[in-house]
Design a protein around this motif. Structure first.
Motif, mmCIF file in Angstrom:
data_model
loop_
_atom_site.group_PDB
_atom_site.id
_atom_site.type_symbol
_atom_site.label_atom_id
_atom_site.label_comp_id
_atom_site.label_asym_id
_atom_site.label_seq_id
_atom_site.Cartn_x
_atom_site.Cartn_y
_atom_site.Cartn_z
ATOM 1 N N LEU A 1 0.818 -1.222 0.000
ATOM 2 C CA LEU A 1 0.000 0.000 0.000
ATOM 3 C C LEU A 1 0.846 1.264 0.000
ATOM 4 C CD1 LEU A 1 -2.600 -1.176 2.677
ATOM 5 C CD2 LEU A 1 -3.037 -0.905 0.233
ATOM 6 N N THR B 1 2.605 2.582 2.511
ATOM 7 C CA THR B 1 2.256 3.364 3.692
ATOM 8 C C THR B 1 3.072 2.909 4.887
ATOM 9 O OG1 THR B 1 0.384 4.232 4.978
ATOM 10 C CG2 THR B 1 0.376 1.876 4.492
ATOM 11 N N SER C 1 -9.324 11.449 -0.821
ATOM 12 C CA SER C 1 -8.943 11.127 -2.197
ATOM 13 C C SER C 1 -9.083 9.636 -2.493
ATOM 14 C CB SER C 1 -7.501 11.580 -2.466
ATOM 15 O OG SER C 1 -6.585 10.822 -1.684
ATOM 16 N N LYS C 2 -9.144 8.812 -1.459
ATOM 17 C CA LYS C 2 -9.277 7.365 -1.635
ATOM 18 C C LYS C 2 -10.738 6.924 -1.676
ATOM 19 C CE LYS C 2 -5.066 6.902 1.118
ATOM 20 N NZ LYS C 2 -4.496 6.428 2.404
ATOM 21 N N THR D 1 -17.906 -1.217 1.254
ATOM 22 C CA THR D 1 -16.614 -1.605 0.699
ATOM 23 C C THR D 1 -16.832 -2.596 -0.432
ATOM 24 O OG1 THR D 1 -15.560 -1.327 2.867
ATOM 25 C CG2 THR D 1 -14.366 -2.615 1.226
ATOM 26 N N LYS E 1 -14.420 6.503 -3.122
ATOM 27 C CA LYS E 1 -15.155 6.455 -4.377
ATOM 28 C C LYS E 1 -16.627 6.732 -4.087
ATOM 29 C CE LYS E 1 -12.084 3.070 -6.565
ATOM 30 N NZ LYS E 1 -11.996 1.729 -7.199
ATOM 31 N N LYS F 1 -6.147 13.947 1.890
ATOM 32 C CA LYS F 1 -5.448 12.706 1.545
ATOM 33 C C LYS F 1 -6.368 11.499 1.696
ATOM 34 C CE LYS F 1 -1.483 9.835 2.847
ATOM 35 N NZ LYS F 1 -0.324 9.694 3.765
ATOM 36 N N ASP F 2 -7.071 11.415 2.820
ATOM 37 C CA ASP F 2 -7.964 10.275 3.050
ATOM 38 C C ASP F 2 -9.162 10.313 2.110
ATOM 39 O OD1 ASP F 2 -6.327 9.297 5.037
ATOM 40 O OD2 ASP F 2 -7.419 10.256 6.666
#
Length: 223
Positions: free
Chosen positions: A9, A11, A202-203, A162, A205, A199-200
């Motif tokens: 990932l 990270t 942007s992930k 999810t 959908k 940042k978070d």
């Protein structure tokens, strides 16, 4: 396990938290506590029934996992003692008092959920015996943009999932769709509503979900 996942990932492994799933539905269940020298195989054998899909969830945190585990996280829970013949408005009044919200400008929504979606929203004059047993009630101050709704605006329900809508989680909420608003602005309002950093978010959908129809993901930023 977290190191290998973090490498994939790209990270920090110290900020990667794993979670277990319900064996029957595959939806998120709870945080998987770290145990010294426990292997991935042992984690999966502990979590899943035989002949079922084996899943682990992950979450990238803003803080170190050790710091999180060495501290306690509190959610704001309000206890309200109300007569059995009371109405919903009496609960709402107690919430306003306990949270020191401004009166009369504050308006509170009270609702319960089922499968991580809003199930029942209660009117102020509903009797409290209308509330089912063994449910968690959520209360929120209704956003001003919802109170000042324009004629072509719409209120929708937002819920989290999810990959598949059956894998829902989190707390659902209502959100205003403004007529003729660029989607980029809608996303910004949604980000602010969720309280997520750039940042978070942007992930995340975003998809339109209708009954018995596969989610339709929205990828265009300006429409």
């Amino acid at each position: 396990v977290t190191k290998h996942a973090a490498d994939f990932l790209n990270t920090d492994p110290s900020k990667l938290q794993l979670g277990m799933a319900y064996p029957t539905t595959g939806t998120y269940k709870a945080v998987l506590k770290r145990v010294a020298n426990q292997t991935l195989s042992e984690m999966l054998q502990t979590i899943y029934l035989p002949n079922t899909p084996r899943l682990l969830y992950y979450e990238i945190l803003d803080i170190n996992i050790t710091e999180l585990e060495n501290n306690m996280l509190f959610k704001e829970v309000i206890d309200v003692l109300i007569p059995k013949d009371a109405i919903i408005n009496e609960i709402l009044n107690e919430i306003v008092k306990k949270l020191s919200l401004p009166i009369p400008t504050s308006r509170i929504r009270l609702y319960d959920t089922d499968s991580f979606k809003i199930q029942n929203e209660y009117n102020f004059d509903d009797p409290i015996d209308k509330i089912p047993d063994q449910v968690t009630l959520y209360a929120e101050e209704i956003p001003q943009e919802e109170l000042e709704l324009y004629v072509d605006d719409k209120i929708i329900q937002v819920f989290h999932f999810t990959k598949e809508t059956l894998c829902a989680h989190g707390i659902p909420f209502k959100f205003v769709l403004k007529a003729d608003e660029p989607f980029s602005q809608t996303k910004l309002r949604l980000q602010l509503r969720l309280g997520m950093n750039e940042k978070d978010f942007s992930k995340v959908k975003i998809a339109v979900v209708q009954d018995d129809v596969d989610p339709e993901y929205i990828y265009v930023d300006d429409d």
